[in-house]
Structure formats: C-alpha cells, structure tokens
Scaffold this active site. Structure first.
Site, PDB file in Angstrom:
ATOM      1  CG  PHE A 232     -24.001  13.833 -19.318  1.00  0.00           C
ATOM      2  CD1 PHE A 232     -24.166  12.463 -19.471  1.00  0.00           C
ATOM      3  CD2 PHE A 232     -22.984  14.457 -20.022  1.00  0.00           C
ATOM      4  CE1 PHE A 232     -23.333  11.737 -20.292  1.00  0.00           C
ATOM      5  CE2 PHE A 232     -22.148  13.731 -20.847  1.00  0.00           C
ATOM      6  CZ  PHE A 232     -22.316  12.366 -20.988  1.00  0.00           C
TER       7      PHE A 232
ATOM      8  CB  ILE B 286     -28.233  13.273 -25.359  1.00  0.00           C
ATOM      9  CG1 ILE B 286     -28.696  12.230 -24.343  1.00  0.00           C
ATOM     10  CG2 ILE B 286     -29.313  14.305 -25.562  1.00  0.00           C
ATOM     11  CD1 ILE B 286     -28.982  12.812 -22.956  1.00  0.00           C
TER      12      ILE B 286
ATOM     13  CB  THR C 266     -28.650   7.386 -24.840  1.00  0.00           C
ATOM     14  OG1 THR C 266     -29.694   7.859 -25.706  1.00  0.00           O
ATOM     15  CG2 THR C 266     -28.350   8.455 -23.803  1.00  0.00           C
TER      16      THR C 266
ATOM     17  CB  ILE D 168     -32.253  -4.848 -22.168  1.00  0.00           C
ATOM     18  CG1 ILE D 168     -32.051  -4.815 -20.646  1.00  0.00           C
ATOM     19  CG2 ILE D 168     -31.068  -4.243 -22.891  1.00  0.00           C
ATOM     20  CD1 ILE D 168     -32.002  -3.427 -20.046  1.00  0.00           C
TER      21      ILE D 168
ATOM     22  CG  ASN E 173     -29.077  -2.079 -29.173  1.00  0.00           C
ATOM     23  OD1 ASN E 173     -28.144  -2.798 -28.855  1.00  0.00           O
ATOM     24  ND2 ASN E 173     -29.129  -1.490 -30.359  1.00  0.00           N
TER      25      ASN E 173
ATOM     26  CD  GLN F   2     -26.802   5.569 -21.941  1.00  0.00           C
ATOM     27  OE1 GLN F   2     -27.471   6.246 -21.162  1.00  0.00           O
ATOM     28  NE2 GLN F   2     -25.783   6.065 -22.609  1.00  0.00           N
TER      29      GLN F   2
ATOM     30  N   GLY G 163     -36.042   2.182 -17.643  1.00  0.00           N
ATOM     31  CA  GLY G 163     -35.132   3.298 -17.901  1.00  0.00           C
ATOM     32  C   GLY G 163     -33.754   2.940 -17.397  1.00  0.00           C
TER      33      GLY G 163
ATOM     34  CD  GLU H 287     -31.068  10.277 -15.006  1.00  0.00           C
ATOM     35  OE1 GLU H 287     -30.988  11.419 -14.538  1.00  0.00           O
ATOM     36  OE2 GLU H 287     -32.108   9.818 -15.488  1.00  0.00           O
TER      37      GLU H 287
END
Length: 721
Positions: free
Chosen positions: A243, A468, A470, A592, A594, A601, A664, A667
């Site tokens: 994070f 991490i 994800t 996208i 997956n 996420q 992306g 976040e």
C-alpha cells in the site's frame, strides 16, 4: 477435408485463479521473515521514547552481557552512511532510514539502537532492557489551520496552480460553497509486517526483503552503503501487502549494518507498534474549498487549498489538490498544496496519495453545491465535464466518467432517489444514499524483462516485478501467454529478484502496466526469432526488452482512470452508529486483465474507503508526541461486520496508447468512496459531516445540538465545544 484449428482463447480477460494460490494456502510460499538461513541472528530495534531532544547515553554494558546478545549498534559505533543522493522518482532518502548517524531525536519512535542476538526472544529482552538517556526538548505536534509556518511544496506536482481572478469569479457567482474539510492521520498496515534479512555471500550483499520494488531497494542500499549496485541483490518473492509503505526503511538498513559488522546473516522484523513510527503514514489534512457557480450549476470559480504535515527531517507533501486539477474546470481555478514541519514521523505514499483525502473534500463540496443549486449530484457533474485538462490544457487520452455514472445510476437505482434529506426511515434507522466521482492518474515507467523459450516447449519470464497481494504474478502470466500465443500453463513467471534487471515498482497503479509493456515487447521479439519446426537448444532462447525509449515517446496527454461511487447508509438515531448497507463502484480503468483479481482490487479499495469514512483515525497525545493505542486495537479499521454488499463493475475502456490497453486499478477503488459515504450520511440525517471519521459521538453531538436539515456537524461540534 481438413478442419481449420480452433482459434486460441485469449488469456487476458479470463478469471484465472492465482498461479501461486496453492503455495500460499498450503504454506509453501515463504514470506521475508520465513526464509531460513544457517547461522541466522536476529536484530531488534530500540526506538526513542521522547519526541524531541538528544541522546546523552546508552547503557550497553549490561545488555551485552545478557544471554545470546551479539552486539548493540548505535550512533557511537555504527558505520557512516551516505545520504547525499537523489533516489527513486527524484526523491532524496528519508533520514529515518539513515540510522544511527547522530545523537539527535526528531520524533518519538526514532531508531536509536539495534540489539542483535542469537534468537528473537533474546534480542527483544535485551532491547527492552537497554537504558537510553535523553536531554529532552520541547516538541511541537500541533496541526492546526492557522500555522504561520506553513509553506507550499511541490513534490511530484507543482505546489500551486492558478488561473483567473478568484475573488471576481466568486463575487459574480449565483451560488457559493466555502467550507473546510479535515482528515486525520491514517496508517497502511499490511498483514505481513516489514521484514528483511541481510547477509554477505561471496563478497556480494544479499537481502531477502518484503518490498514493492527489488531494484528500488538495491539502488537505495547501494547509495547508502557506497556499493556498486551490481554487488547488491534483493529478493522479494512474496509480499503480504504494501500500500505504499514497503520501500526503503530503517529495518533493512539496520540489518545490512549488523550483517556487515557480524559477518553472518541478520534478520530484522518490525513489530506492529514500531510500524506506527517507521513504516510511514498518511498525513492529516486541513482542506478549504471554495466553489462558485451560476444558477445552472456550472462552475465559475474553484479553489482548493490543502495543508498537510511533514517531519522536521524530511519534506513530504500529501498532494490532495491533485484530483481537483483534473476533475473539474472553472474560469478561475486555484489550487495549492502546503505543509508544516512538526516533530512527527515522516508521512509517506499511501494508497491513492493525495487523491484519497482530496476526493473526500472535493466530492463532498460538489455534493453541497448540487444541493444549493437544487440539481441532482450526477447532473451537476455532467454539466461540469471538462473537454481538456483544466490546468494542463492537454487532451484526455480517454475520459469515460459520465459513462460510469450512467451505468452506476442504473445499477444502483438512483432514479428512484428522493433528494430531500432525512425522510427515509426504518425504525430507529435513518436511510440515505450518496455518490461521488473518482479519478486516478495513468502512468508507466521504463522496465526490462527477459523471456526464454525452453527446450521443453514452455516459456520462462523473468522480471523484477512485485506482487504485493494484487495478483500481479497471475495477470502478467496472462499477458505473457497472449503475447506468446500459448496457454497460461506453458508460462512460468519469475518475479521479485533484482538480478532480473531494472523494473518499475508496484506503486502508483502503474506496476502491471509498466511490466506488461516490457513482457509484451520481449515476447514479440522472441516469437519473431523462433523458427517453426526448429528445435530449441538446451539452454533455451532468451530475448530481453527495455521499454525506456517506447515509454519516453508517449505523447503528452491527460491519462486517467475514472469511476463513480455509490453508497447507501443507515444511521442509528439513538447511538449515532453509521452502517453502510451497500456500496457500488463502476470504473473506466483500461482493459481488465483478470476479472477475478481486478474485482478484488476494486472492492478492496472501496472497503478501505468505508474504513476511512467511519473508522480510521490515529490520535496523538500532545504531551508525549506519541500515539494513543499504537496497535490494531486502538487504531480502528473496518472488519467483516462493517463490510456490506460491495459491488464493483467496469465499462469497456482500453487505453489506445498501451500495448495491452492497460490503465491501472490498484488505487481508483478508494478514491471517492469516503465522500460517497459522507454524502449518504448527509442525505440520511440532514447533517453535513466535513471531518473524518464520522464517529458515533460526532453524529450524536450534531443531533443533540439540534442540527436538522441544512445543518452541519462541524458547526454543531463548535457549539458544544
């Protein structure tokens, strides 16, 4: 008659389960603190107990005589480090990681010593027995709106932007919103603590770490210890969350120091309490927003000023006005990010840095403007869609925010909403709904990758990426499979090793985009080199890529992921409890890779937004400068009982300028989520909450002050202060 072979099904877009999933659930996957080493010693950090002052003595003699203790490192005997360099993204090192170089203490929790022993239990006992004496000085941890020493700071964006005459535009506006919004200190505490093991292996420094970028840590350690980067190897195969917190920290540097001193492997693991001062955090913010609009809700003035805090030893800014520079335009458009230096630990990147707190203020203010104008909140945003970047003037690569709102409104049932607050009720529960927009930048940085065609018909990809939690390892396997035109089970993905060459970190929602670009380039060249029917030599055929030139050739544009957040809340009028009943997010975030891991996420970010809105708040003791309850009992986060029905959907939005179409997603899920919850609380109760978290006591306080429709909780709080 021959039958044409069936077209190969694309791996990208398939809900593939994690390729390392079995290893993780069976315990075969080892995290940084679990990798075994012969002759391993254990270090335990000793942190300062004062917020400002000077170390006058460390009573080490008794500690060195304790069972198993090997050494005590401190400012009097530690090796000298080089801190005069610029690191990743042009940022100098935070002196907190440049440990044991002097006797000054700039905040409570500053590393003052490392005790190394044969076992972690011996190291901890000895560390707790170490007596450190200080010459204590008055400290300043007061974060207030009227600090005369606040000043603008740029960081990764300009400190201030300005166009138009703000006062004139506000004076000419039919409707004006002028309000202050605050967010508290927040902490990103991944399930896996920060841990590192350092050893010297044949003249080469080998570090097994939990980090968000192996080559990042190599560069920092090489600079700090004045080493050739080629003589440093960092491995980080499995990471249990990051994070933004897992970059270069004090524990890695201390482990290298101890391993160098003892010439044996040394492991240092941070405790949960130590993470509150050594792993970074999100600064508290005080934000003022002024909006001016005509009677139809079109913005004429937009001003957003944000104040955050940093430490006295390092300059870090929480860039909360960044979202405002992209989301909406006005003839007069002013933004500024300011900081004040306090005797506190240095803040750091935390999921959606800037956008998370900034979107709470901006999207709450937009909701207030919509209410004042008598316009539906979604329609207000439609009327204020910019054609180009409001500050940059650059074209958008794509901007499908309104499509997200349209789809979200349909799925959420927004058309049935009565906009009047405080009307829906179920027993003692008041019900309300709210919405907010989300946006996050799309970026890519150069990376390298190597793809090998093996003699057995499989392919091995080597890239210093970081998964991490994800699902990056799985997504990259799918990207590689499509680039090689093979099934995913013929691809072996090896990541997390700096020996694989430079690669972008897992951060800024640009990891998978950057890594996929490099993998696609290497795979494409490899396919061109493979001759149909020809054999593969035993050592295989390897092609290596470097995307520096391709990424550098990208045209200047506004590139962003967008989203629309929707929330329904129930507020208990007797206890002040707020329950989120359902949450919906619809995102335009590129292709996208997956759907399975992507949904995790998105919903993970949305749940964090719920936690931000209702729970998370680190509180400091002004007398000591330290935290009340520096643990996960005192620092509340959303738990299973707090998490409602959470849905995430997306619309087709491939990036035309990316080889795979990726934008992306890491976040964007948290952005706007807290504002959607806060706006729903306003709709339920008629009370506007401009300070997070929306705790039960704040809800009750607003109610007992007689606040009704049109009131705000902050005014009620001041009345009872």
């Amino acid at each position: 008659m021959t039958t044409a072979p069936a077209a190969r099904e694309s791996a990208v877009g398939t809900a593939l389960t994690r390729v390392e999933g079995r290893d993780k659930v069976t315990g075969a996957a080892r995290y940084a603190a679990e990798v075994p080493f012969a002759g391993l010693a254990h270090g335990w950090l000793v942190l300062s107990t004062v917020a400002r002052g000077r170390i006058t003595s460390l009573e080490t003699a008794g500690v060195l005589a304790m069972p198993g203790v090997l050494t005590v490192l401190h400012h009097g005997n530690a090796p000298r480090l080089n801190a005069d360099y610029i690191g990743l993204l042009g940022v100098p090192p935070d002196p907190t990681c440049v440990v044991f170089q002097h006797d000054r203490v700039p905040f409570m929790g500053w590393p003052v010593a490392l005790v190394v022993a044969e076992t972690p239990e011996q190291a901890r006992e000895a560390a707790e027995a170490l007596v450190v004496r200080y010459e204590e000085e008055p400290h300043d941890t007061a974060f207030t709106r009227d600090r005369p020493d606040a000043y603008p700071v740029g960081g990764r964006m300009p400190a201030e932007t300005r166009k138009g005459d703000m006062d004139a535009a506000l004076a000419a506006s039919a409707v004006v919103v002028d309000a202050e919004y605050t967010t508290p200190e927040e902490y990103h505490h991944p399930m896996e603590p920060h841990a590192a093991t350092a050893r010297w292996d044949g003249g080469r420094l080998d570090v097994v770490d939990s980090n968000q970028g192996a080559t990042w840590v190599v560069g920092e350690l090489a600079n700090l210890f004045s080493l050739d980067p080629a003589s440093v190897r960092v491995r980080s195969e499995h990471v249990g969350g990051g994070f933004g917190s897992k970059g270069i920290r004090a524990h890695q540097v201390a482990a290298v120091m101890a391993a160098t001193h003892l010439r044996r492997p040394v492991r240092v693991v941070l405790t949960r309490r130590q993470m509150f001062s050594l792993a970074g955090h999100r600064s508290a913010t005080i934000q003022r927003i002024r909006l001016g609009a005509d009677a139809g809700g079109r913005l004429r003035a937009l001003e957003h000023r944000s104040l955050s805090h940093t430490s006295t030893v390092h300059e870090f800014v929480e860039p909360s006005t960044g979202a405002t520079r992209v989301m909406y335009d006005a003839d007069a458009h002013h933004t500024a990010n300011l900081v004040v230096r306090l005797d506190l630990p240095t803040p750091a990147w935390m999921r959606a840095p800037g956008e998370a707190p900034g979107s709470f203020a901006l999207e709450t203010a937009l909701d207030e403007l919509a209410e004042k104008c008598g316009i539906d909140p979604i329609e207000l945003r439609v009327r204020n869609e910019p054609e180009r970047g409001p500050v940059s003037g650059l074209p958008f690569s794509s901007r499908n925010l309104i499509a997200c709102f349209r789809e979200g409104a349909r799925r959420f049932g927004w058309a049935d909403r009565d906009p009047r607050p405080g009307l829906r009720r179920e027993g003692r529960w008041l019900l309300g709904t709210g919405t907010a927009a989300a946006g996050f930048p799309v970026m890519a940085l150069p990376s390298t990758a190597a793809v090998t065609a093996e003699a057995d018909g499989t392919f091995t990809v080597r890239i210093a990426a970081a998964d991490i939690g994800t699902g990056a390892r799985t997504a990259l396997t799918q990207v590689a499979a499509d680039a090689l035109e093979v099934a995913p089970d013929r691809v072996r993905m090896r990541i997390g090793d700096s020996d694989f060459g430079p690669a972008m970190i897992a951060g800024g929602s640009m990891g998978t985009r950057s890594w996929s670009w490099a993998i696609t380039a290497a795979a494409g060249e490899l396919r061109e080199r493979l001759v149909p029917g020809a054999g593969i030599p035993p050592e295989g055929i390897t092609v290596r890529s470097d995307t520096t030139e391709a990424v550098g050739a990208l045209a200047q544009m506004e590139r962003h992921s967008f989203g629309a957040q929707f929330a329904e809340v129930a507020v208990d009028v007797t206890t002040g409890e707020v329950r989120v009943r359902r949450m919906l997010g619809v995102f335009a975030a590129g292709r996208i890779i997956n759907p399975l891991t992507a949904r995790g996420q998105f919903t993970g970010g949305m749940i964090w937004g719920i936690s931000m809105a209702l729970h998370e708040e680190a509180v400091r003791d002004s007398a000591s400068g330290g935290h009340y309850g520096a643990d996960l009992a005192g620092y509340h986060v959303a738990t299973h009982a707090d998490v409602p029905q959470v849905e995430a959907h997306w619309i087709d939005d491939p990036d035309p300028h990316d080889p795979v179409g990726i934008k992306g997603i890491g976040e964007i899920g948290i952005v706007g989520a807290a504002a959607a919850v806060a706006n729903a609380v306003r709709h339920a109760t008629g009370v506007r909450h401009r300070s997070l978290p929306i705790r039960p006591d704040r809800v009750i306080l607003a109610g007992t002050a007689g606040a009704g429709a049109g009131a705000d909780a902050d005014a009620a709080g001041e009345a009872h202060a």
